[in-house]
Design a protein around this motif. Structure first.
Motif, PDB file in Angstrom:
ATOM      1  N   VAL A  63       0.843  -1.202   0.000  1.00 39.30           N
ATOM      2  CA  VAL A  63       0.000   0.000   0.000  1.00 39.30           C
ATOM      3  C   VAL A  63       0.879   1.253   0.000  1.00 39.30           C
ATOM      4  O   VAL A  63       0.661   2.175  -0.793  1.00 39.30           O
ATOM      5  CB  VAL A  63      -0.967   0.008   1.200  1.00 39.30           C
ATOM      6  N   ALA A  64       1.876   1.300   0.869  1.00 44.68           N
ATOM      7  CA  ALA A  64       2.754   2.476   0.954  1.00 44.68           C
ATOM      8  C   ALA A  64       3.493   2.702  -0.364  1.00 44.68           C
ATOM      9  O   ALA A  64       3.588   3.841  -0.843  1.00 44.68           O
ATOM     10  CB  ALA A  64       3.745   2.304   2.102  1.00 44.68           C
ATOM     11  N   LYS A  67       1.059   3.926  -3.086  1.00 48.32           N
ATOM     12  CA  LYS A  67       0.695   5.326  -2.837  1.00 48.32           C
ATOM     13  C   LYS A  67       1.829   6.266  -3.238  1.00 48.32           C
ATOM     14  O   LYS A  67       1.588   7.402  -3.635  1.00 48.32           O
ATOM     15  CB  LYS A  67       0.285   5.533  -1.394  1.00 48.32           C
ATOM     16  N   GLU A  68       3.053   5.800  -3.165  1.00 51.95           N
ATOM     17  CA  GLU A  68       4.204   6.593  -3.592  1.00 51.95           C
ATOM     18  C   GLU A  68       4.295   6.628  -5.128  1.00 51.95           C
ATOM     19  O   GLU A  68       4.530   7.674  -5.718  1.00 51.95           O
ATOM     20  CB  GLU A  68       5.486   5.982  -3.002  1.00 51.95           C
ATOM     21  N   PRO A  71      -0.112   7.950  -6.568  1.00 51.07           N
ATOM     22  CA  PRO A  71      -0.863   8.489  -5.432  1.00 51.07           C
ATOM     23  C   PRO A  71      -2.377   8.575  -5.628  1.00 51.07           C
ATOM     24  O   PRO A  71      -3.120   8.548  -4.652  1.00 51.07           O
ATOM     25  CB  PRO A  71      -0.269   9.877  -5.218  1.00 51.07           C
ATOM     26  N   THR A  72      -2.850   8.656  -6.861  1.00 51.40           N
ATOM     27  CA  THR A  72      -4.292   8.785  -7.088  1.00 51.40           C
ATOM     28  C   THR A  72      -4.975   7.447  -7.365  1.00 51.40           C
ATOM     29  O   THR A  72      -6.197   7.415  -7.531  1.00 51.40           O
ATOM     30  CB  THR A  72      -4.584   9.741  -8.262  1.00 51.40           C
ATOM     31  N   ILE A  75      -7.220   1.984  -4.000  1.00 51.77           N
ATOM     32  CA  ILE A  75      -6.857   0.623  -3.598  1.00 51.77           C
ATOM     33  C   ILE A  75      -7.975   0.068  -2.730  1.00 51.77           C
ATOM     34  O   ILE A  75      -8.460   0.749  -1.829  1.00 51.77           O
ATOM     35  CB  ILE A  75      -5.546   0.612  -2.785  1.00 51.77           C
ATOM     36  N   LYS A  92      -5.009   4.013   6.383  1.00 55.69           N
ATOM     37  CA  LYS A  92      -4.222   4.585   5.286  1.00 55.69           C
ATOM     38  C   LYS A  92      -5.125   5.056   4.147  1.00 55.69           C
ATOM     39  O   LYS A  92      -4.653   5.378   3.070  1.00 55.69           O
ATOM     40  CB  LYS A  92      -3.221   3.547   4.740  1.00 55.69           C
ATOM     41  N   VAL A  94      -7.462   3.153   2.657  1.00 57.18           N
ATOM     42  CA  VAL A  94      -7.726   2.030   1.757  1.00 57.18           C
ATOM     43  C   VAL A  94      -8.988   1.317   2.220  1.00 57.18           C
ATOM     44  O   VAL A  94      -9.125   0.981   3.393  1.00 57.18           O
ATOM     45  CB  VAL A  94      -6.521   1.049   1.756  1.00 57.18           C
TER      46      VAL A  94
END
Length: 130
Positions: A63-64, A67-68, A71-72, A75, A92, A94
């Motif tokens: 997930v991290a 997102k990096e 980012p849009t 999930i 987060k 999600v």
């Protein structure tokens, strides 16, 4: 709509293929988190469905990283059994859904509903990764 599915669960992949093909969606299946991260880097998608039961990278790490990288990209984390990570991934931003195990038909119905919910939340193109 282009959907990425990160799962090595044959039942989930089959249910997703049936559910999303009816709606004319394109489905890209990744069998592990590393493969999903590679695909996120090079391919536009409208939604990532992340199976927290998939072995390999920890769901939170995936997930991290997603997102990096994108980012849009929306999930949705899924699992066929209760997950310790579920509460943390929801913090987060999600979405999380527990899928019924042992019933491909019920799983397909839930995935179809999930797709409709995500379409409402992220109208066409709003969640594109790049």
């Amino acid at each position: 709509m282009h959907i990425m599915l990160c799962s090595n669960n044959v039942e989930l992949v089959d249910a997703a293929s049936r559910a999303f093909s009816k709606d004319g969606c394109r489905l890209t299946v990744c069998e592990c988190g590393l493969e999903a991260l590679g695909v996120v880097e090079v391919m536009d998608a409208d939604l990532l469905i992340l199976d927290l039961d998939t072995p390999g990278l920890d769901g939170l790490l995936i997930v991290a990283a997603v997102k990096e990288l994108a980012p849009t990209l929306p999930i949705v984390a899924v699992s066929t059994k209760p997950q310790v990570d579920a509460r943390v991934v929801s913090h987060k931003g999600v979405s999380y859904a527990t899928l019924p195990s042992g019933s491909a038909g019920a799983m397909q119905v839930l995935l179809t509903g999930l797709l409709e919910t995500e379409r409402t939340r992220f109208p066409s193109g709003a969640g594109s990764a790049q």
